[in-house]
Design a protein around this motif. Structure first.
Motif, PDB file in Angstrom:
ATOM      1  N   GLU A  79       0.855  -1.190  -0.288  1.00 32.65           N
ATOM      2  CA  GLU A  79       0.078   0.095   0.026  1.00 32.65           C
ATOM      3  C   GLU A  79       0.951   1.325   0.062  1.00 32.65           C
ATOM      4  OE1 GLU A  79      -4.140   0.438  -0.500  1.00 32.65           O
ATOM      5  OE2 GLU A  79      -2.852  -1.426  -0.180  1.00 32.65           O
ATOM      6  N   VAL A  80       2.111   1.219   0.961  1.00 33.56           N
ATOM      7  CA  VAL A  80       2.759   2.476   0.774  1.00 33.56           C
ATOM      8  C   VAL A  80       3.601   2.353  -0.643  1.00 33.56           C
ATOM      9  CG1 VAL A  80       4.995   3.394   1.787  1.00 33.56           C
ATOM     10  CG2 VAL A  80       3.486   2.316   3.319  1.00 33.56           C
ATOM     11  N   GLY A  81       3.940   1.318  -1.069  1.00 31.03           N
ATOM     12  CA  GLY A  81       4.615   1.563  -2.588  1.00 31.03           C
ATOM     13  C   GLY A  81       3.366   1.908  -3.682  1.00 31.03           C
ATOM     14  N   ARG A  82       2.198   1.623  -3.470  1.00 28.33           N
ATOM     15  CA  ARG A  82       1.268   2.170  -4.532  1.00 28.33           C
ATOM     16  C   ARG A  82       1.087   3.625  -4.233  1.00 28.33           C
ATOM     17  NH1 ARG A  82      -3.996  -2.038  -3.535  1.00 28.33           N
ATOM     18  NH2 ARG A  82      -3.259  -3.454  -4.794  1.00 28.33           N
ATOM     19  N   VAL A  83       1.362   4.339  -2.805  1.00 29.67           N
ATOM     20  CA  VAL A  83       1.048   5.887  -2.929  1.00 29.67           C
ATOM     21  C   VAL A  83       2.311   6.418  -3.490  1.00 29.67           C
ATOM     22  CG1 VAL A  83       1.223   7.811  -1.056  1.00 29.67           C
ATOM     23  CG2 VAL A  83      -0.171   5.546  -0.763  1.00 29.67           C
ATOM     24  N   ILE A  84       3.639   5.857  -3.067  1.00 25.45           N
ATOM     25  CA  ILE A  84       4.703   6.525  -3.698  1.00 25.45           C
ATOM     26  C   ILE A  84       4.777   6.349  -5.051  1.00 25.45           C
ATOM     27  CG2 ILE A  84       7.359   6.584  -3.500  1.00 25.45           C
ATOM     28  CD1 ILE A  84       5.770   7.590  -1.090  1.00 25.45           C
ATOM     29  N   ARG A  85       4.664   5.478  -5.578  1.00 24.85           N
ATOM     30  CA  ARG A  85       4.339   5.147  -7.016  1.00 24.85           C
ATOM     31  C   ARG A  85       3.746   5.912  -7.813  1.00 24.85           C
ATOM     32  NH1 ARG A  85       4.061  -0.501 -10.632  1.00 24.85           N
ATOM     33  NH2 ARG A  85       2.122   0.216 -10.797  1.00 24.85           N
ATOM     34  N   THR A  86       2.529   6.145  -7.428  1.00 28.93           N
ATOM     35  CA  THR A  86       1.552   6.824  -7.956  1.00 28.93           C
ATOM     36  C   THR A  86       2.067   8.328  -7.996  1.00 28.93           C
ATOM     37  OG1 THR A  86      -0.410   5.572  -7.473  1.00 28.93           O
ATOM     38  CG2 THR A  86      -0.926   7.916  -8.065  1.00 28.93           C
ATOM     39  N   VAL A  87       2.593   8.823  -7.001  1.00 27.58           N
ATOM     40  CA  VAL A  87       2.976  10.246  -6.979  1.00 27.58           C
ATOM     41  C   VAL A  87       4.048  10.160  -7.862  1.00 27.58           C
ATOM     42  CG1 VAL A  87       4.122  11.905  -5.565  1.00 27.58           C
ATOM     43  CG2 VAL A  87       2.279  10.677  -4.456  1.00 27.58           C
ATOM     44  N   GLN A  88       5.056   9.347  -7.893  1.00 26.64           N
ATOM     45  CA  GLN A  88       6.331   9.445  -8.837  1.00 26.64           C
ATOM     46  C   GLN A  88       5.912   9.498 -10.145  1.00 26.64           C
ATOM     47  OE1 GLN A  88       8.890  10.202  -7.484  1.00 26.64           O
ATOM     48  NE2 GLN A  88      10.751   9.475  -8.443  1.00 26.64           N
ATOM     49  N   LEU A  89       4.680   8.678 -10.551  1.00 25.07           N
ATOM     50  CA  LEU A  89       4.260   8.552 -12.045  1.00 25.07           C
ATOM     51  C   LEU A  89       3.630   9.956 -12.576  1.00 25.07           C
ATOM     52  CD1 LEU A  89       2.771   5.088 -12.039  1.00 25.07           C
ATOM     53  CD2 LEU A  89       4.890   5.730 -13.104  1.00 25.07           C
ATOM     54  N   LEU A  90       3.135  10.459 -11.693  1.00 26.57           N
ATOM     55  CA  LEU A  90       2.375  11.713 -11.765  1.00 26.57           C
ATOM     56  C   LEU A  90       3.307  13.024 -12.025  1.00 26.57           C
ATOM     57  CD1 LEU A  90      -0.545  11.944  -9.384  1.00 26.57           C
ATOM     58  CD2 LEU A  90      -0.659  11.757 -11.882  1.00 26.57           C
ATOM     59  N   TYR A 102       6.447  12.250 -13.059  1.00 25.28           N
ATOM     60  CA  TYR A 102       7.148  12.134 -14.207  1.00 25.28           C
ATOM     61  C   TYR A 102       6.429  12.668 -15.440  1.00 25.28           C
ATOM     62  CZ  TYR A 102       9.697   9.044 -17.442  1.00 25.28           C
ATOM     63  OH  TYR A 102      10.611   8.801 -18.714  1.00 25.28           O
ATOM     64  N   LEU A 103       5.123  12.687 -15.396  1.00 24.35           N
ATOM     65  CA  LEU A 103       4.179  13.098 -16.486  1.00 24.35           C
ATOM     66  C   LEU A 103       4.135  14.600 -16.519  1.00 24.35           C
ATOM     67  CD1 LEU A 103       0.899  10.851 -16.213  1.00 24.35           C
ATOM     68  CD2 LEU A 103       2.638  10.781 -17.946  1.00 24.35           C
ATOM     69  N   THR A 104       4.460  15.272 -15.387  1.00 23.73           N
ATOM     70  CA  THR A 104       4.232  16.731 -15.431  1.00 23.73           C
ATOM     71  C   THR A 104       5.666  17.536 -15.372  1.00 23.73           C
ATOM     72  OG1 THR A 104       4.010  16.752 -12.941  1.00 23.73           O
ATOM     73  CG2 THR A 104       2.023  16.488 -14.462  1.00 23.73           C
ATOM     74  N   ASP A 105       6.847  16.634 -15.137  1.00 23.48           N
ATOM     75  CA  ASP A 105       7.874  17.542 -14.905  1.00 23.48           C
ATOM     76  C   ASP A 105       9.002  17.115 -16.060  1.00 23.48           C
ATOM     77  OD1 ASP A 105      10.400  18.482 -14.141  1.00 23.48           O
ATOM     78  OD2 ASP A 105      10.338  17.886 -12.120  1.00 23.48           O
ATOM     79  N   PRO A 106       9.120  18.119 -17.007  1.00 18.33           N
ATOM     80  CA  PRO A 106       9.942  17.752 -18.389  1.00 18.33           C
ATOM     81  C   PRO A 106      11.463  17.285 -17.937  1.00 18.33           C
ATOM     82  CG  PRO A 106       8.638  19.327 -18.839  1.00 18.33           C
ATOM     83  CD  PRO A 106       8.495  19.154 -17.287  1.00 18.33           C
ATOM     84  N   GLN A 107      12.083  18.131 -16.580  1.00 26.52           N
ATOM     85  CA  GLN A 107      13.324  18.050 -16.284  1.00 26.52           C
ATOM     86  C   GLN A 107      13.534  16.680 -15.526  1.00 26.52           C
ATOM     87  OE1 GLN A 107      14.126  21.497 -13.691  1.00 26.52           O
ATOM     88  NE2 GLN A 107      14.447  22.940 -15.373  1.00 26.52           N
TER      89      GLN A 107
END
Length: 320
Positions: free
Chosen positions: A173-184, A186-191
């Motif tokens: 469950e913790v992994g789901r939280v962190i990965r979702t945030v990281q994926l978002l 990744y989508l929004t941050d070109p740098q």
């Protein structure tokens, strides 16, 4: 100081005569281009479990804050344990269509990106489960940090563990939280995407360079002794690092000569230069044994280049 390590697995080695599996050289490559250390791990294993283990064994002055990894590194348990240990995991992202985004609540919806999260009411984080077992998770993380529990063993069990196991469910469950945030992100941050791509390219370049250095027997390790196999890959990494250091000194000297001639060298120029150069390396060597006792001159680490102009999140450059 570098921001972290770039973790990657090199190719498999195998004994062609006995057809016995050898192992995989798993390099932890720093922003400064060198491999800080190398694991020799069995073939066919889940390589991602060795990401954390290697970092915890690191005793160098360079301590990681950010980890880049192969696509395997984006699993829930690895994201969870890396977060609990204070590392930011930024793996390469592939197969986006297979990844799941999780909503914070059943009622949460989004105007523009709701389709990423699937059907409303599904794929929801169980915050109660995390809160109930958070102390247990921290105890496990501290045990891993102190070396009382192997991260490799822990991640293997989490990967194959029963979904009815409370610890497995909480880590997931913790992994789901962190990965979702990281994926978002990744989508929004070109740098961020550029940094991940640059790290991927750098480590692949290191693998190519180290394979060029390991030219004997076309790079195949034929010894069946695991100790000798590990020696071979670690000696290869040591030699590759020495050549990288040598190339970096040559690059720095060339910059100073250009500046003395009146050329202005910008940090962006050096950001395009890699120390994985082979043109001037005599791979077969010149053995001047009479020079073994000669002490090399002290090298000058400073360059008159304003690296502050670069984004502090960008890659380190030779001579920094």
């Amino acid at each position: 100081m570098t921001r972290g390590f770039r973790s990657w697995a090199a190719r498999e080695s195998r004994n062609p005569r006995a057809s016995r599996p050898g192992g995989i050289a798993y390099h932890h490559v720093a922003d400064t281009y060198i491999a800080l250390f190398t694991h020799f791990i069995p073939c066919g294993v889940w390589e991602a479990v060795y990401i954390i283990e290697g970092l915890l064994k690191n005793e160098s002055e360079i301590q990681p804050t950010t980890i880049h990894a192969d696509t395997q590194g984006q699993s829930y348990p690895v994201f969870s344990l890396a977060h609990l240990l204070g590392f930011e995991l930024m793996p390469r992202i592939r197969n986006w269509k297979d990844l799941v985004f999780f909503r914070p609540t059943r009622q949460t919806t989004y105007v523009h990106i709701d389709a990423l999260f699937g059907e409303v009411g599904r794929n929801v984080i169980d915050w109660d489960l995390i809160e109930q077992h958070f102390k247990d998770l921290m105890r496990v993380a501290l045990s891993v940090r102190e070396g009382k529990v192997s991260s490799v063993l822990l991640l293997r069990r989490l990967r194959s563990g029963s979904r009815k196991n409370a610890h497995y469910a909480a880590f997931r469950e913790v992994g789901r939280v962190i990965r979702t945030v990281q994926l978002l992100r990744y989508l929004t941050d070109p740098q961020m995407r550029r940094r991940v791509t640059a790290a991927t390219n750098k480590v692949e370049a290191y693998n190519g360079f180290s394979e060029w250095v390991r030219f004997g027997n076309r790079g195949v390790i034929t010894d069946n002794d695991p100790v000798e196999q590990e020696k071979a890959v670690k000696f290869n990494a040591l030699l590759a690092n020495c050549l990288i250091f040598h190339n970096t000194l040559d690059i720095a000297q060339a910059v100073r000569e250009l500046q003395a001639e009146g050329w202005k060298v910008e940090p962006e120029d050096l950001a395009e230069v890699s120390p994985y150069l082979t043109e001037k390396i005599m791979r077969f060597g010149e053995y001047s044994t009479h020079e073994l006792d000669l002490a090399p001159e002290a090298y000058e680490p400073h360059l008159d280049v304003d690296f502050a102009k670069l984004d502090p999140q960008d890659q380190a450059v030779p001579g920094r």
